[in-house]
Scaffold this motif. Sequence first.
Motif, short mmCIF file in Angstrom:
data_model
loop_
_atom_site.label_atom_id
_atom_site.label_comp_id
_atom_site.label_asym_id
_atom_site.label_seq_id
_atom_site.Cartn_x
_atom_site.Cartn_y
_atom_site.Cartn_z
N ALA A 1 -10.63 0.02 -8.37
CA ALA A 1 -11.89 -0.33 -7.53
C ALA A 1 -12.89 -0.40 -8.58
O ALA A 1 -14.04 -1.43 -8.19
N LYS A 2 -13.00 0.54 -9.42
CA LYS A 2 -14.39 0.75 -10.46
C LYS A 2 -14.36 -0.44 -11.06
O LYS A 2 -15.50 -1.15 -11.60
N ALA A 3 -13.19 -1.16 -11.71
CA ALA A 3 -13.20 -2.26 -12.54
C ALA A 3 -13.83 -3.56 -12.26
O ALA A 3 -14.40 -4.34 -12.82
N ILE A 4 -13.64 -3.64 -10.76
CA ILE A 4 -14.23 -4.93 -10.29
C ILE A 4 -15.75 -4.89 -9.72
O ILE A 4 -16.19 -5.87 -9.13
N MET A 5 -16.23 -4.01 -9.70
CA MET A 5 -17.66 -3.72 -9.29
C MET A 5 -18.63 -4.66 -10.28
O MET A 5 -18.52 -4.80 -11.22
N THR A 6 -19.77 -5.10 -9.57
CA THR A 6 -21.01 -5.70 -10.16
C THR A 6 -22.11 -4.86 -9.84
O THR A 6 -22.32 -4.09 -10.56
N THR A 7 -22.62 -5.40 -8.90
CA THR A 7 -23.92 -4.75 -8.41
C THR A 7 -23.65 -3.62 -7.35
O THR A 7 -24.49 -2.63 -6.98
N ASP A 8 -22.23 -3.27 -7.19
CA ASP A 8 -21.88 -2.04 -6.38
C ASP A 8 -22.45 -0.76 -7.00
O ASP A 8 -22.22 -0.51 -8.34
N THR A 9 -22.78 0.04 -6.30
CA THR A 9 -23.01 1.44 -6.88
C THR A 9 -22.11 2.42 -6.42
O THR A 9 -22.18 3.47 -7.15
N TYR A 10 -21.14 2.23 -5.98
CA TYR A 10 -19.76 3.19 -5.70
C TYR A 10 -18.51 2.35 -5.54
O TYR A 10 -18.63 1.04 -5.01
N PRO A 11 -17.48 2.76 -5.99
CA PRO A 11 -16.26 1.88 -6.01
C PRO A 11 -15.63 2.06 -4.19
O PRO A 11 -15.87 2.91 -3.78
N LYS A 12 -15.00 0.97 -3.88
CA LYS A 12 -14.43 1.16 -2.56
C LYS A 12 -12.91 0.90 -2.19
O LYS A 12 -12.53 0.05 -2.95
N VAL A 13 -12.73 2.23 -1.77
CA VAL A 13 -11.01 2.37 -1.52
C VAL A 13 -10.83 2.85 -0.16
O VAL A 13 -11.70 3.38 0.62
N ALA A 14 -9.74 2.49 0.20
CA ALA A 14 -9.11 3.09 1.58
C ALA A 14 -7.83 3.12 1.75
O ALA A 14 -7.18 1.93 1.01
N THR A 15 -7.33 3.74 2.58
CA THR A 15 -5.66 3.92 2.77
C THR A 15 -5.38 4.24 4.07
O THR A 15 -6.16 4.82 4.75
N ARG A 16 -4.28 3.62 4.50
CA ARG A 16 -3.82 3.96 6.02
C ARG A 16 -2.37 3.94 5.91
O ARG A 16 -1.82 3.40 4.75
N SER A 17 -1.63 4.42 6.93
CA SER A 17 -0.19 4.22 7.08
C SER A 17 0.17 3.72 8.69
O SER A 17 -0.71 4.13 9.30
N ALA A 18 1.30 3.36 8.54
CA ALA A 18 1.77 2.93 9.90
C ALA A 18 3.28 3.16 9.78
O ALA A 18 4.00 3.31 8.71
N GLU A 19 4.11 2.75 10.91
CA GLU A 19 5.45 2.80 10.92
C GLU A 19 6.16 1.65 11.41
O GLU A 19 5.32 0.97 12.35
#
Lengths: 413, 413
Positions: free
Chosen positions: B153-171
């Motif tokens: 997530a950090k590697a694709i930042m441009t003017t972003d001020t923080y990396p953006k990640v999220a995770t979920r799970s399902a069945e």
Amino acid sequence: MSGTVSPLAPKSYPSMPVIDGVRMATAAAGIKYKNRTDVLMMVFDRPASVAGVFTRSKCPSAPVDFCRSNLPHGVARAVVVNSGNANAFTGAKGRAATELTAKSASEAVGCAENEVYLASTGVIGEPLDATKFSGVLGTMAKEGTGDFWLEAAKAIMTTDTYPKVATRSAEIDGVRVTINGIAKGAGMIAPDMATMLSFVVTDAAIAPEALQAALSAGVGPTFNAVTVDSDTSTSDTLMLFATGAAEARGQKPVLAADDQRLAGFRAALNDLLKDLALQVVRDGEGARKMVEVTVTGAENDAAAKRIALSIANSPLVKTAVAGEDANWGRIVMAVGKSGEMADRDRLAIWFGDVRVAVDGARDPGYSEAAATAVMQQEDIPVRVDLGLGDGRATVWTCDLTKEYVAINGDYRS
Amino acid sequence: MSGTVSPLAPKSYPSMPVIDGVRMATAAAGIKYKNRTDVLMMVFDRPASVAGVFTRSKCPSAPVDFCRSNLPHGVARAVVVNSGNANAFTGAKGRAATELTAKSASEAVGCAENEVYLASTGVIGEPLDATKFSGVLGTMAKEGTGDFWLEAAKAIMTTDTYPKVATRSAEIDGVRVTINGIAKGAGMIAPDMATMLSFVVTDAAIAPEALQAALSAGVGPTFNAVTVDSDTSTSDTLMLFATGAAEARGQKPVLAADDQRLAGFRAALNDLLKDLALQVVRDGEGARKMVEVTVTGAENDAAAKRIALSIANSPLVKTAVAGEDANWGRIVMAVGKSGEMADRDRLAIWFGDVRVAVDGARDPGYSEAAATAVMQQEDIPVRVDLGLGDGRATVWTCDLTKEYVAINGDYRS
């Protein structure tokens, strides 16, 4: 009124001739601030023909509703304009305020209430205390004078940094007629009908229907081709009055919209409308630069105008202009997002005379220095050719600066 | 990357689980700057199902064209993302750059070129030197690891001020599957298809058609309901990959888009997409506040969304939010300019729980203090009820600050 005058302000004001048949006065009625001129009254001692174009907003102000309902009558005797309060989204109270103002004006002038026209500019949603007009309109109607155009323009200013006036002349039947206009901006400016407030008066003798046709035709490439911030006001009003005083000098009244004798008048009117509209852009809130966006080679003129407005309304284009950054990639972005037909690989872009992109890529002879030199100008011509058809349009906008944010982050308080 | 992190940044990052079947690596290829991580590679050691949604721009970037043409094949083995250069409006050179990058990636991974997906973000119009990838992709493909989401997530930042990640799970079939996603913003963000760059990976076994249906349905109320500045990028790309690793744990592959077994997965996916989309808004260039605009009582859902976006894209609304000014008149203006059916006299407006306007006028119980208290929050809920029908939509935006102007007035240089 901002403390500093826009750097794009006119270097001088034209001398505004008197127009027979209209008198003006201003007053400080204390609408929002004490001791500040906030009311303008125009009086037509003999009935004037009237035409008008208004905001396309679905939530128009009470004065816009009021003017629209009077317009079919075609005759004007008085105009009352106030700044400091827009009388918009004020419900039944707003309607009552327009009725009371019209009553006060009709008594002051001695005319019917449907011969009164009203405009208000300022904060939306605050009830307008129309009793404040009652005390001043009688005196204003009596003391109004014809040599008062610049003061009239000053009275209707809100965040404007300079008053906006223009004058032109034309001939009808060999008789010289004059057209004077005033306007105010300077934010919530976007083309979706006449933008902001503007009042234009001529001494020509022109019937309402013909006057309306001339105004409706003139507004497209002028007031409807400027945008400051893409935000359409609830109160936009552009009115044109014809006192008919030129009839005494031999001009035979123009009755029909297609009367060929109006050709010169129409050209002069359009030129005046463009002058006023560009003055509005040049005083856009926080503006430091004006941008003229011309789109050629579009599918048709309507598509060209939508693409031109997509460019002119893009925050990223406007901030790049503010930063004197020849960031033509943002022009590509704005063309792409417009929704109109575009072929990336035929696109060409110019800043001034400098072609920066051609055939869907950077110009092989691209010079950053040359492009930047154009961006450093006060007036920046941008041209985009789509290579698809004959559609063409020009619109004008200003840059988006920190001052715009400052002005609008703290306007109401 | 800006010096200061957005005040709306998450207080903590979720622990991102490994997803079987995908490995990632980053590198500094010197695309624009030296010694700055600017390339992300994702490798699927076994063929993954792929789905994608892209910008609606008429001037899409070369990588968008490239991905679109590969998508019907439905299989992904590698993704290469770079920042610093968008490879947009780069003509024949742009196409050659995508082909060369795909060739390098296919050789590094040992797959076909139509199993490679590409995305580029950065300046528009600069030719991208794809030879820079050739030297790094081989090593990246070899050394990639599954526990690398935050770095990705950090590697694709441009003017972003923080990396953006999220995770979920399902069945699915009683088997727990995981969905991880990353995204980047932070300007040129407007909903007109998937916005900005985002890559989501699941270990579920889902065929391309079903995966695409889930993604296309999920994007409407999430990524397509956020706007930073109304400017749609040429490069917007949202991709979803399914490695199918859960099949080894007993999940039977989902083939059909209408398979009921996907219900839980779809809900988890939509939740993750919303999480990422809101992270993008909360990191909008210069953002200090997030605004959630809900429109109810519109003619239909589409009208509600257009009105909500008219509000969310209004510079005057956004500057008022920046100034903590409860200027609800500008909400009225934005409703009015949307072009959608609205009855001024039925309109009601809330800031948080504070009703400020009702029946086309200021609320009789209006409290400036109460409204201002809401404006001083970081997250500002705005609701508009039109009183016309059942149409409903929610969109999210941020305020328009001087920092936005500063960031974008000087981005390229």
